[in-house]
Design a protein around this motif. Structure first.
Motif, short mmCIF file in Angstrom:
data_model
loop_
_atom_site.label_atom_id
_atom_site.label_comp_id
_atom_site.label_asym_id
_atom_site.label_seq_id
_atom_site.Cartn_x
_atom_site.Cartn_y
_atom_site.Cartn_z
N PRO A 30 0.80 -1.23 0.00
CA PRO A 30 0.00 0.00 0.00
C PRO A 30 0.83 1.29 0.00
O PRO A 30 0.35 2.33 -0.40
CB PRO A 30 -0.82 -0.12 1.30
N THR A 31 2.09 1.20 0.45
CA THR A 31 2.95 2.38 0.44
C THR A 31 3.69 2.54 -0.88
O THR A 31 4.51 3.45 -1.03
CB THR A 31 3.97 2.31 1.59
N GLY A 32 3.41 1.63 -1.83
CA GLY A 32 4.01 1.75 -3.14
C GLY A 32 5.30 0.97 -3.32
O GLY A 32 5.93 1.05 -4.38
N LYS A 33 5.73 0.22 -2.32
CA LYS A 33 6.94 -0.56 -2.42
C LYS A 33 6.70 -1.80 -3.29
O LYS A 33 5.67 -2.45 -3.19
CB LYS A 33 7.44 -0.99 -1.04
N ILE A 34 7.67 -2.10 -4.15
CA ILE A 34 7.57 -3.26 -5.04
C ILE A 34 8.47 -4.36 -4.51
O ILE A 34 9.67 -4.15 -4.31
CB ILE A 34 7.98 -2.89 -6.48
N VAL A 46 5.66 -10.63 4.73
CA VAL A 46 5.84 -9.30 5.31
C VAL A 46 6.81 -8.55 4.41
O VAL A 46 7.90 -9.04 4.13
CB VAL A 46 6.41 -9.37 6.74
N SER A 47 6.41 -7.37 3.95
CA SER A 47 7.25 -6.59 3.06
C SER A 47 8.54 -6.17 3.77
O SER A 47 8.49 -5.48 4.79
CB SER A 47 6.51 -5.34 2.59
N PRO A 48 9.70 -6.57 3.25
CA PRO A 48 10.96 -6.16 3.88
C PRO A 48 11.23 -4.67 3.71
O PRO A 48 12.06 -4.11 4.42
CB PRO A 48 12.00 -7.02 3.15
N GLU A 49 10.51 -4.04 2.78
CA GLU A 49 10.73 -2.62 2.52
C GLU A 49 10.07 -1.72 3.57
O GLU A 49 10.63 -0.71 3.97
CB GLU A 49 10.19 -2.26 1.13
N ASP A 50 8.85 -2.08 3.98
CA ASP A 50 8.11 -1.20 4.88
C ASP A 50 7.42 -1.94 6.03
O ASP A 50 6.70 -1.33 6.82
CB ASP A 50 7.06 -0.40 4.10
N GLY A 51 7.63 -3.25 6.13
CA GLY A 51 7.05 -4.01 7.23
C GLY A 51 5.57 -4.29 7.09
O GLY A 51 4.93 -4.77 8.04
N PHE A 52 4.99 -4.02 5.91
CA PHE A 52 3.56 -4.26 5.73
C PHE A 52 3.26 -5.76 5.76
O PHE A 52 3.91 -6.55 5.09
CB PHE A 52 3.09 -3.69 4.39
N HIS A 53 2.26 -6.14 6.59
CA HIS A 53 1.88 -7.55 6.74
C HIS A 53 0.75 -7.87 5.76
O HIS A 53 -0.39 -7.44 5.92
CB HIS A 53 1.42 -7.82 8.18
N VAL A 54 1.08 -8.64 4.74
CA VAL A 54 0.10 -9.06 3.73
C VAL A 54 -0.82 -10.10 4.35
O VAL A 54 -0.40 -10.93 5.16
CB VAL A 54 0.83 -9.65 2.51
N ARG A 55 -2.10 -10.05 4.01
CA ARG A 55 -3.04 -11.03 4.53
C ARG A 55 -2.66 -12.44 4.10
O ARG A 55 -2.34 -12.68 2.93
CB ARG A 55 -4.46 -10.74 4.02
N ILE A 56 -2.70 -13.35 5.05
CA ILE A 56 -2.44 -14.76 4.77
C ILE A 56 -3.56 -15.60 5.37
O ILE A 56 -4.35 -15.10 6.17
CB ILE A 56 -1.07 -15.21 5.32
#
Length: 284
Positions: A30-34, A46-56
């Motif tokens: 959601p913060t635009g990190k790829i 979990v996005s290593p770029e921003d720590g966003f936890h994707v639903r699992i």
């Protein structure tokens, strides 16, 4: 500078010749990190770029929490009925059939029993992919049976919530599950067995109003949406602008609704730590 411009108009490229990136190769947070999809999976989604936890879903949570992903699933074949012959945009019976085929799930919760850090535990985990993780009669029954199993075998109980709330297609049958699961948790408490509640994104509606907030320890993943009514309904009811970050796990922790926020990579260690502390056991 003609190479910047298309000199011929009306040129089209056949679909089969387009060089689109295959779907699923990359994930955009959601913060635009790829993030590379394989790297995301290796990092427990979990996005290593921003720590966003994707639903699992339950399959991944069970893999994270159970030793070597070994567990026994309780009541795997219970399925929902359609006592009200409910119809909205389609028949409820048809919706159930379609979502079971699509998700390969029987309903919105699964219960597993196995070892976590060497000791047996009962874990109920919801799946948002099944009609938004909505709580119907099967969800309430499977949670109740999971608690019964924990009491019978003197095991800790863990609930992982991920839900849009009550399942409207079952009306009062769905709402009855709030009381049903709450009574079962009271019995678990009387048996002096630990109950750890994990709220993930999203945990809303009747789920929040019942078992999700009744844990001996209530924890959440970072950034999880947790609440009862949605922000628009709350704002319309109170007539006030809502605080920044309203209904996030961080906001609830600050205001005393949660005990801890726990990153996904720490879940197994932290949940077992809380169980050991509650039972006054040696820390594993």
């Amino acid at each position: 500078m003609a190479w910047f411009k298309r000199q011929e108009k009306g040129i089209t490229t056949p679909t089969e010749q387009k060089m689109d990136v295959p779907k699923g190769l990359w994930y955009k947070s959601p913060t635009g990190k790829i993030i590379d999809a394989d790297e995301l999976e290796r990092n427990l989604f979990v996005s290593p770029e921003d720590g966003f936890h994707v639903r699992i879903g339950s399959a991944t949570y069970f893999e994270i929490l159970f030793d070597n992903n070994k567990f026994t699933e309780l009541d795997p074949n219970i399925t929902s009925k359609d006592p009200l012959n409910f119809v909205d945009t389609k028949k409820y019976a048809d919706r159930l059939k379609d979502v079971m085929e699509k998700t390969k799930l029987k309903d919105a919760v699964r219960t597993g029993v196995g070892k976590s850090k060497g000791k047996d535990v009962v874990i109920c985990c919801m799946d948002f992919a099944f009609i938004g993780g909505s709580m119907g009669a099967v969800v309430g029954e499977k949670i109740a049976r999971g608690i019964d199993h924990a009491i019978k075998n003197q095991l800790p109980f863990v609930m992982i919530s991920k839900s849009g709330g009550a399942r409207m297609m079952e009306a009062a049958y769905s709402l009855m599950q709030l009381a049903k699961t709450s009574v079962k948790l009271a019995q678990l408490s009387e048996a002096k067995l630990p109950y750890i509640s994990l709220c993930t994104d999203p945990t809303t509606g009747g789920t929040t109003a019942s078992y999700a907030m009744l844990g001996d320890i209530n924890i959440a993943e970072p950034g999880a949406l947790i609440g009862f009514a949605g922000p628009r309904v709350v704002k319309d009811t109170t007539g006030k602008d809502l605080p920044e970050g309203f209904q996030t796990a961080e906001f609830l922790l600050e205001h005393g609704f949660l005990d801890f926020i726990t990153a996904r990579k720490e879940l197994k260690d932290k949940i077992n730590l809380y169980i050991d502390l509650i039972q006054n056991n040696e820390i594993r």
